[in-house]
Design a protein around this motif. Sequence first.
Motif, short mmCIF file in Angstrom:
data_model
loop_
_atom_site.label_atom_id
_atom_site.label_comp_id
_atom_site.label_asym_id
_atom_site.label_seq_id
_atom_site.Cartn_x
_atom_site.Cartn_y
_atom_site.Cartn_z
N GLN A 96 0.84 -1.20 0.00
CA GLN A 96 0.00 0.00 0.00
C GLN A 96 0.87 1.24 0.00
OE1 GLN A 96 -3.50 -0.01 -0.38
NE2 GLN A 96 -2.79 2.01 -1.00
N ALA A 97 0.81 1.99 -1.06
CA ALA A 97 1.53 3.25 -1.17
C ALA A 97 0.50 4.36 -1.34
CB ALA A 97 2.51 3.21 -2.34
N SER A 98 0.96 5.56 -1.67
CA SER A 98 0.05 6.67 -1.92
C SER A 98 0.73 7.64 -2.88
CB SER A 98 -0.33 7.38 -0.62
OG SER A 98 0.82 7.86 0.06
N ILE A 99 0.00 8.64 -3.31
CA ILE A 99 0.51 9.62 -4.26
C ILE A 99 0.43 11.01 -3.66
CG2 ILE A 99 0.07 8.31 -6.36
CD1 ILE A 99 -2.56 9.96 -6.61
N VAL A 100 1.29 11.89 -4.15
CA VAL A 100 1.29 13.27 -3.69
C VAL A 100 1.44 14.19 -4.89
CG1 VAL A 100 3.79 13.27 -3.24
CG2 VAL A 100 2.32 14.93 -2.08
N LEU A 101 0.72 15.29 -4.88
CA LEU A 101 0.76 16.28 -5.95
C LEU A 101 2.01 17.15 -5.84
CD1 LEU A 101 -0.99 17.66 -8.28
CD2 LEU A 101 -1.66 19.30 -6.50
N ASP A 102 2.65 17.39 -6.95
CA ASP A 102 3.81 18.28 -6.99
C ASP A 102 3.43 19.65 -6.42
OD1 ASP A 102 5.35 20.55 -8.45
OD2 ASP A 102 6.59 18.78 -8.76
N SER A 103 4.37 20.21 -5.66
CA SER A 103 4.10 21.45 -4.95
C SER A 103 3.92 22.66 -5.87
CB SER A 103 5.24 21.73 -3.96
OG SER A 103 6.48 21.59 -4.60
N ASN A 104 4.39 22.57 -7.11
CA ASN A 104 4.26 23.70 -8.01
C ASN A 104 2.81 23.99 -8.38
OD1 ASN A 104 6.39 25.39 -8.88
ND2 ASN A 104 5.99 24.87 -11.01
N TRP A 105 1.93 23.02 -8.14
CA TRP A 105 0.51 23.20 -8.45
C TRP A 105 -0.28 23.81 -7.29
CZ3 TRP A 105 3.31 20.54 -11.64
CH2 TRP A 105 2.86 20.26 -12.92
N ARG A 106 0.29 23.88 -6.13
CA ARG A 106 -0.49 24.15 -4.93
C ARG A 106 -0.69 25.64 -4.64
NH1 ARG A 106 -0.69 19.58 -1.47
NH2 ARG A 106 0.43 17.80 -2.37
N TRP A 107 -1.75 25.90 -3.89
CA TRP A 107 -2.03 27.25 -3.42
C TRP A 107 -0.99 27.64 -2.38
CZ3 TRP A 107 -6.42 28.46 0.55
CH2 TRP A 107 -6.47 29.84 0.78
N THR A 108 -0.32 28.77 -2.62
CA THR A 108 0.62 29.31 -1.65
C THR A 108 0.15 30.69 -1.21
OG1 THR A 108 2.50 28.07 -2.47
CG2 THR A 108 2.99 30.08 -1.30
N HIS A 109 0.14 30.90 0.08
CA HIS A 109 -0.40 32.13 0.65
C HIS A 109 0.42 32.51 1.87
CE1 HIS A 109 -2.02 29.50 3.77
NE2 HIS A 109 -2.45 28.71 2.78
N ILE A 110 0.13 33.66 2.42
CA ILE A 110 0.86 34.07 3.63
C ILE A 110 0.60 33.06 4.75
CG2 ILE A 110 0.93 36.51 3.03
CD1 ILE A 110 -1.44 36.95 4.92
N VAL A 111 1.56 32.92 5.63
CA VAL A 111 1.48 31.89 6.67
C VAL A 111 0.24 32.03 7.53
CG1 VAL A 111 2.62 31.00 8.74
CG2 VAL A 111 3.98 31.59 6.72
N SER A 112 -0.13 33.24 7.85
CA SER A 112 -1.22 33.44 8.80
C SER A 112 -2.52 33.89 8.14
CB SER A 112 -0.81 34.49 9.84
OG SER A 112 -0.45 35.72 9.19
N THR A 152 -4.76 34.22 3.92
CA THR A 152 -5.07 33.68 2.60
C THR A 152 -4.54 34.55 1.46
OG1 THR A 152 -7.22 34.81 2.63
CG2 THR A 152 -7.16 32.53 3.43
N GLN A 153 -3.81 35.59 1.76
CA GLN A 153 -3.27 36.44 0.71
C GLN A 153 -2.25 35.65 -0.11
OE1 GLN A 153 -1.53 40.12 2.06
NE2 GLN A 153 -0.53 40.54 0.11
N ASN A 154 -2.38 35.73 -1.43
CA ASN A 154 -1.50 34.97 -2.31
C ASN A 154 -0.07 35.49 -2.31
OD1 ASN A 154 -3.65 33.42 -3.17
ND2 ASN A 154 -4.07 34.72 -4.94
N CYS A 155 0.87 34.58 -2.34
CA CYS A 155 2.27 34.94 -2.57
C CYS A 155 2.58 35.01 -4.06
CB CYS A 155 3.20 33.92 -1.91
SG CYS A 155 3.10 33.89 -0.12
N TYR A 156 1.82 34.26 -4.85
CA TYR A 156 2.04 34.17 -6.29
C TYR A 156 0.67 34.08 -6.95
CZ TYR A 156 3.77 32.20 -10.74
OH TYR A 156 4.06 31.96 -12.07
N THR A 157 0.40 34.96 -7.90
CA THR A 157 -0.89 34.99 -8.58
C THR A 157 -0.66 35.06 -10.08
OG1 THR A 157 -1.87 36.18 -6.71
CG2 THR A 157 -3.10 36.15 -8.79
N GLY A 158 -1.36 34.22 -10.84
CA GLY A 158 -1.16 34.19 -12.28
C GLY A 158 0.25 33.72 -12.58
N ASN A 159 1.07 34.62 -13.14
CA ASN A 159 2.48 34.26 -13.35
C ASN A 159 3.41 35.30 -12.74
OD1 ASN A 159 2.23 36.37 -15.16
ND2 ASN A 159 2.39 35.09 -17.01
N LYS A 160 2.95 35.91 -11.65
CA LYS A 160 3.76 36.96 -11.00
C LYS A 160 3.83 36.73 -9.49
CE LYS A 160 2.46 40.45 -14.44
NZ LYS A 160 3.75 40.41 -15.12
#
Length: 459
Positions: A46-62, A64-72
Amino acid sequence: MKIVTLVLFALLGYALGQQIGTNAPENHPPLSIQSCTSPGQCQTQQASIVLDSNWRWTHIVSGTQNCYTGNKWDTSLCPDGVTCAKNCALDGADYQGTYGVFSSGSSLKLNFVTHGPYSSNIGSRLYLLESDSEYKMFKLKNAEFSFDVDVSKLPCGLNGALYFVEMDADGGTSRFPTNKAGAKYGTGYCDAQCPHDLKFINGEANCEDWDSSPNDPNSGTGKYGTCCTEMDIWESNSISTAYTAHVCTVNGQRRCEGKDCGDDSKGQRHDGVCDKDGCDFNPYRLGDHTFFGPGSNFTIDTTQVFTVVTQFVTNDNTDNGVLSEIRRQWIQNGKVIMSRNVTVGGKTFNSVTDDFCNTQKTAFGDSNDYEKRGGHKKLSEVLDQGMVLVMSLWDDHAVNMLWLDSDYPLDKSPSAPGVARGTCPTSSGKPSDVESKYPDASVTYSNIKYGPIGSTMPK
């Protein structure tokens, strides 16, 4: 060649982050595989899969403000790589709803276009996990690896790829303390193309000299690339297929800059630490035009599921030997099919050896970067250390996948040796076309097995 895009709307921006967010849970979809000792003697793991981090939502730690939006990048949050890694958190993924990733038992289906509640996703890249925090490391020297695949819904311009790369088992957390997310969130990717589109590398944001893509609204390139040896077990659509060995002079995942990256845009493709072209075995490119394709007139009919078996043979047929041959067998409708002989440079081959690579490069007029960077001997050393399994589906914003399924490069005659790689027209493969015309495209990988040579074959 593994460039994939993500289309984002509303409040979500997807990027790789190094802290761990708490807005969405990360639950790894299960995927069973089999370890075999002899034909018919396989144990389920039994194994599992994980999505590459480049696809994930990244926001400020505390928040929901985006760190990266679109391509900027948000330069207030990410004025430099180190600060960005401190400010930004990487969150969990909705595998089915957002990314079109479905696992069931031993089967993994990747959908091409997925319209989620906040975004439309294009393609995906996933890794096989041994545990929640470590990738499974495959050591395949003097061994074989097999899987079933369905490429019937992959037209020209798409690539369902299953391959191995020399990533860190933990995703880089032990080497780079600023990376808190690790393998659990799909960090640490590298390949022989030394891609610059990774938003974080070595635990730091790749925001320095970031250049937003002119033809991809969600991607760009930074100053750094991330390099490592890569073994492409499978790159395919329903028209063409290839398996390709790439080696690098560096050991393990390494961040590159300047000439070491071998950037095409600077005319340095053959000057970097990695062999970007690789040594490939594409039946069509090698002159066998009836082996692989859609319909019963082909030896392998891509309208039906089939099994792909890849064997890594050593010079003395032991685990301690040096890799000497990469051999391919197929199974369809209960019939075992050997790769057919092809003639290149006056010699006959049906597998990838150093002699095949050297002969093919000479016959096709290609730079022999595979030999220059160590060839099978170097790949043998990497196989000893172990490699991470990657499964993906992508379209190509660089050259429209023509290198796989059409005539390429375009400045050479299609009749020149090695230029014709498939029957797709040179006008095909544009991401805007395939995304609008074939949103329901998909690839399914299933029944992954590994073990000593011959062990995954039918009893």
